[in-house]
Design an enzyme around this catalytic site. Structure first.
Site, short mmCIF file in Angstrom:
data_model
loop_
_atom_site.label_atom_id
_atom_site.label_comp_id
_atom_site.label_asym_id
_atom_site.label_seq_id
_atom_site.Cartn_x
_atom_site.Cartn_y
_atom_site.Cartn_z
N HIS A 180 0.83 -1.22 0.00
CA HIS A 180 0.00 0.00 0.00
C HIS A 180 0.87 1.27 0.00
CE1 HIS A 180 -3.88 -2.09 0.83
NE2 HIS A 180 -3.09 -2.97 1.41
N ASN A 237 -10.27 -2.75 2.51
CA ASN A 237 -9.97 -2.76 1.07
C ASN A 237 -11.25 -2.50 0.29
OD1 ASN A 237 -7.22 -3.29 1.18
ND2 ASN A 237 -7.43 -5.50 0.91
N HIS A 282 -3.65 1.02 12.16
CA HIS A 282 -3.37 -0.18 12.94
C HIS A 282 -4.69 -0.87 13.25
CE1 HIS A 282 -2.12 -2.99 15.83
NE2 HIS A 282 -2.04 -2.24 16.89
N TYR A 315 0.85 -4.39 12.44
CA TYR A 315 0.83 -2.97 12.07
C TYR A 315 1.68 -2.08 12.99
CZ TYR A 315 -2.58 -3.90 8.42
OH TYR A 315 -3.18 -4.37 7.28
FE1 HDE Z 1 -2.44 -4.81 5.50
N1 HDE Z 1 -0.67 -4.02 5.97
N2 HDE Z 1 -1.80 -6.62 6.06
N3 HDE Z 1 -4.18 -5.67 4.83
N4 HDE Z 1 -3.11 -3.04 4.87
C1 HDE Z 1 -0.30 -2.73 5.79
O1 HDE Z 1 0.82 -1.39 7.34
C2 HDE Z 1 -0.69 -6.86 6.80
C3 HDE Z 1 -4.50 -6.99 4.90
C4 HDE Z 1 -4.36 -2.73 4.43
O2 HDE Z 1 -3.16 3.48 3.97
C5 HDE Z 1 1.03 -2.41 6.40
O3 HDE Z 1 1.18 0.82 7.60
C6 HDE Z 1 -0.60 -8.26 7.14
C7 HDE Z 1 -5.89 -7.18 4.63
C8 HDE Z 1 -4.42 -1.35 4.04
O4 HDE Z 1 -1.54 3.34 5.44
C9 HDE Z 1 1.42 -3.72 7.09
C10 HDE Z 1 -1.68 -8.85 6.55
C11 HDE Z 1 -6.39 -5.93 4.39
C12 HDE Z 1 -3.15 -0.84 4.30
C13 HDE Z 1 0.28 -4.63 6.71
C14 HDE Z 1 -2.43 -7.81 5.89
C15 HDE Z 1 -5.31 -5.00 4.52
C16 HDE Z 1 -2.37 -1.91 4.81
C17 HDE Z 1 2.04 -1.82 5.45
C18 HDE Z 1 -1.98 -10.33 6.55
C19 HDE Z 1 -7.83 -5.55 4.02
C20 HDE Z 1 -2.68 0.57 4.03
C21 HDE Z 1 2.15 -0.36 5.81
C22 HDE Z 1 -2.94 -10.77 7.32
C23 HDE Z 1 -8.78 -5.78 5.03
C24 HDE Z 1 -2.93 1.48 5.18
C25 HDE Z 1 1.34 -0.20 6.99
C26 HDE Z 1 -2.50 2.87 4.84
C27 HDE Z 1 -1.04 -1.78 5.20
C28 HDE Z 1 0.24 -5.90 7.14
C29 HDE Z 1 -3.59 -8.07 5.13
C30 HDE Z 1 -5.49 -3.59 4.32
C31 HDE Z 1 2.77 -4.26 6.74
C32 HDE Z 1 0.48 -8.92 7.95
C33 HDE Z 1 -6.66 -8.50 4.66
C34 HDE Z 1 -5.62 -0.61 3.49
O5 HDE Z 1 1.52 -3.59 8.45
#
Ligand code: HDE
Length: 702
Positions: free
Chosen positions: A86, A159, A350, A373
């Site tokens: 993202h 999402n 987070h 997060y």
């Molecule tokens: Fe994320 N995801 N994610 N994700 N995600 C990040 O956090 C993670 C997942 C989503 O505009 C990271 O600040 C893991 C699902 C959005 O700043 C990180 C898993 C969904 C955003 C991270 C998922 C999301 C992130 C990277 C596995 C939809 C952007 C930078 C289970 C429901 C937020 C950050 C923004 C961002 C980890 C899966 C949505 C690395 C381990 C499912 C919208 O922490």
């Protein structure tokens, strides 16, 4: 708009500690008035910002030039790590308004009082591309909402697609590695059309429902404003007595759903890599504030037991036809950021940030996210004090005994920095609050420690089939074409084969289409299914086309004009678009504009090759007889109409435009989506036609 030399509203919330750009307190006179004196970061006024300090005009630069040293030092450290996923995002401020009290379901403060507004910040993003990638890449969009509630920040990090690729967070690094550029070559950028991605996917049957969603037009939205948002996981709402109700969160765009077509997306990324962010910026700056309604799917244990799938499995939806979405409030985005870095880049979401009255479930994906997060924020923002940054800071009272660390802006006063202490209410600092404090749902937990996937997660194909069969024929064709496109970029035939084997469990005709599109020859044997797929009722809510708007409001009409344009026709069209709430952009052979038939001068916003029709939802070609002949000789003008035609857009044209239509090869195929426009009275009718957004029968399925 912020002005250099004034505090941004963002830094203003830091109060006295704000870093005020360029404001040294002192001013001095220059031509035109008083300006703030330029200073170093230490506040020393700067006399010369054009020349570094040298020993003689042609001599070496001197190390003692602290202004130069500090300026370059700061510049060298301007970048912070981009998000690992993202990375490319765009944010805006707004508010959430509660429609009715939900006190009977949740004690979350944000849902207690009808009409109450809560500050919000939303960041939209793509997932795979790096920070500088193009906006309209085929990708899932992040829809992350921060709600600054009175009882703490609530981050609903969702999402634009309600399901996910994987069921267990432990697979997330593999999924993302596979989707991102391949490690040896460092490409392709912001694309899933490559071997590693489809290799991983074809070996991961649980991703098949998500594959249908990402191959649909959901991953090429027309605008952030025209996408839905989803919390994806099942969460819980808790009332004042601790009673729990399961919930899935939905954001429904008031603008209606809309996507572009793939050929258009490819061209858009060249024409305007910032298409989505520009669209949101323009809409908000123009006062056309986008809105989404918050919908809740509420259900109890009984439903969770009855439902065909496990409500803890994030690769599954609960169809709206089975559990209706109850609308409980609206989110309005009404203010652009003052500073992209301070707000959009530094915002830290987070999933673990939830206020009292909301709780998690055991969805293994959600549990993994809750762990992840905080870690990522420390890496990116460099300090445990990221909540001190204005964009992340709660807007309710914050009292605790956490202290120190890098960049601590909010520092408690007084003697107590631990509890219990005996310094009494006045001196002893905050105490826990059993009444208002966060409590978890009292869920009994017992189990054998093991690495197992529940049997209830085993059906990987039924909902993929349901999604496919819920699409209109036009959308089904798009899914087939997207699969053929992506798999044609895959160089390893065995991977293509493996994907088609999965498709056979989803829909035989889709498998055949893709097989033919790839010229695989024989259909491969169906993939072995952990559980035989079942037929589910179609869910019309899953289609974009069936859930479009009933208006052209918020859309953009591109009008290509030439010298001699009929001023009355133009004015009528502009008037009709305005009445609808749509925007108009004038495109001309030169940006300086054209002379209309009545002698008036029409300024243009785009020169035709910088304003291709992909930038518009519908187009009009208002050419004079001479102008039409000239346009016909211009390849960019020919593309303007032939692309608009190929992308099923509504096209209005004057008689003068005929040579252009002829040369663009569409005059023999003019259909009901192409509307001759020769009388100002026809303007309103044309705009009314545009409400359908696209003339889909032009690409009728074979
Ligand atoms: Fe994320 N995801 N994610 N994700 N995600 C990040 O956090 C993670 C997942 C989503 O505009 C990271 O600040 C893991 C699902 C959005 O700043 C990180 C898993 C969904 C955003 C991270 C998922 C999301 C992130 C990277 C596995 C939809 C952007 C930078 C289970 C429901 C937020 C950050 C923004 C961002 C980890 C899966 C949505 C690395 C381990 C499912 C919208 O922490």
């Amino acid at each position: 708009m912020p002005q250099r030399g004034r505090t941004t509203s963002n830094s203003a919330t830091l109060g006295d500690q704000a870093v005020q750009r360029g404001v040294g307190g002192e001013t001095h006179q220059v031509a035109g008035g008083d300006v703030a004196s330029l200073t170093t970061a230490q506040g020393t006024p700067v006399a010369d910002d054009q020349n570094s300090l040298r020993a003689g005009g042609r001599g070496p630069t001197l190390l003692e030039d602290q202004h130069f040293r500090e300026k370059i030092f700061h510049f060298d450290h301007e970048r912070i790590p981009e998000r690992v996923v993202h990375a490319r995002g765009f944010g805006a401020h707004g508010f959430f308004e509660t429609y009715e009290s939900l006190a009977d379901i949740t004690r979350a403060d944000i849902f207690q009082r009808a009409g109450e507004r809560t500050d919000a910040f939303v960041r939209f993003s793509t997932v795979a591309g790096s920070k500088g990638s193009a906006d309209v890449a085929r990708d899932v969009r992040g829809f992350a909402v921060k709600l600054y509630t009175r009882e703490g920040n609530w981050d609903l990090v969702g999402n634009n697609i309600p399901v996910f690729f994987i069921q267990d967070a432990i697979k997330f690094p593999d999924l993302i590695h596979a989707a991102k550029p391949e490690p040896d070559r460092g490409f392709p950028q912001a694309q899933t059309a490559h071997d590693n991605f489809w290799d991983f996917i074809s070996l991961t049957p649980e991703s098949m429902n998500m594959v249908m969603w990402i191959m649909s037009d959901r991953t090429i939205p027309r605008s952030f404003r025209t996408m839905e948002g989803f919390g994806v996981h099942t969460f819980r709402l808790l009332d004042a007595d601790g009673k729990a109700t399961f919930v899935k969160f939905h954001w429904k765009p008031k603008q209606g759903l809309q996507s572009v077509v793939w050929n258009e997306a490819v061209k858009l990324n060249g024409a305007d890599p910032d298409f989505h962010r520009r669209d949101l910026w323009d809409a908000i700056q123009g006062g056309d504030y986008p809105e989404w309604e918050l919908g809740l799917q509420l259900f109890d244990d009984g439903f969770a037991e009855r439902f065909e799938f496990d409500v803890l499995d994030a690769t599954k939806i609960i169809p709206e036809e089975e559990v209706p979405v109850r609308i409980v409030g609206r989110l309005v985005l009404d203010r652009c950021v003052d500073n992209f870095f301070a707000e959009t880049e530094q915002v830290a979401f987070h999933t673990g940030s939830i206020p009292p009255g909301i709780d998690f479930t055991n969805d293994p994906l959600l549990q993994g996210r809750n762990f992840s997060y905080l870690d990522t924020q420390l890496k990116r923002l460099g300090s445990v004090n990221f909540t001190h940054l204005p964009i992340n800071a709660p807007r309710c009272p914050v009292h605790h005994f956490q202290q120190d660390g890098h960049m601590a802006f909010r520092n408690p006063t007084g003697r107590a920095n631990y509890e219990p202490n005996s310094w009494g209410p006045a001196m002893g600092g905050p105490r826990e609050d059993p009444r208002r404090g966060f409590t978890s749902f009292a869920e009994p937990v017992d189990g054998t420690k093991s690495r197992v996937r529940s049997e209830t997660f085993a059906d990987h194909y039924s909902q993929a089939r349901q999604f496919y069969l819920s699409q209109t024929p036009v959308e089904q064709v798009h899914i087939g074409k997207a699969l053929v496109f992506e798999l044609s970029k895959v160089e390893t035939p065995a991977i293509r084969q493996r994907m088609v084997a999965h498709l056979r469990n989803i829909d035989e005709s889709l498998a055949q289409t893709v097989c033919d599109g790839l010229r695989l020859g024989e259909l491969p044997e169906p993939a072995e299914a952990a559980r035989e797929p079942i037929d589910l009722a179609a869910s019309p809510k899953l289609s974009i086309i069936l859930n479009g708007p009933d208006s052209f409001r918020g859309r953009k009409l591109g009008i290509l004009v030439t010298d001699g344009v009929d001023a009355q026709l133009l004015a009528a069209l502009q008037g009709a678009a305005k009445a609808e709430g749509a925007k108009v952009e004038i495109v001309a052979p030169a940006v300086g504009g054209v002379a209309a038939d009545d002698g008036s001068w029409i300024e243009a916003r785009q020169k035709v090759d910088g304003g291709p029709s992909v930038l518009y939802d519908a187009v009009a070609v208002l050419a004079s007889a001479d102008g039409g002949t000239q346009l016909a000789a211009d390849p960019a003008a020919r593309d303007f109409v032939s692309d608009a035609y190929a992308h099923c857009k509504f096209i209005a044209y004057t008689t003068g435009a005929s040579p252009l239509l002829e040369k663009a090869g569409i005059s023999a195929d003019l259909d009901e989506g192409c509307i001759a426009y020769s009388d100002p009275s026809g303007a309103a009718a044309f705009i009314a036609r545009c409400r359908q957004l696209r003339f889909w029968s032009r690409e009728a399925p074979p």
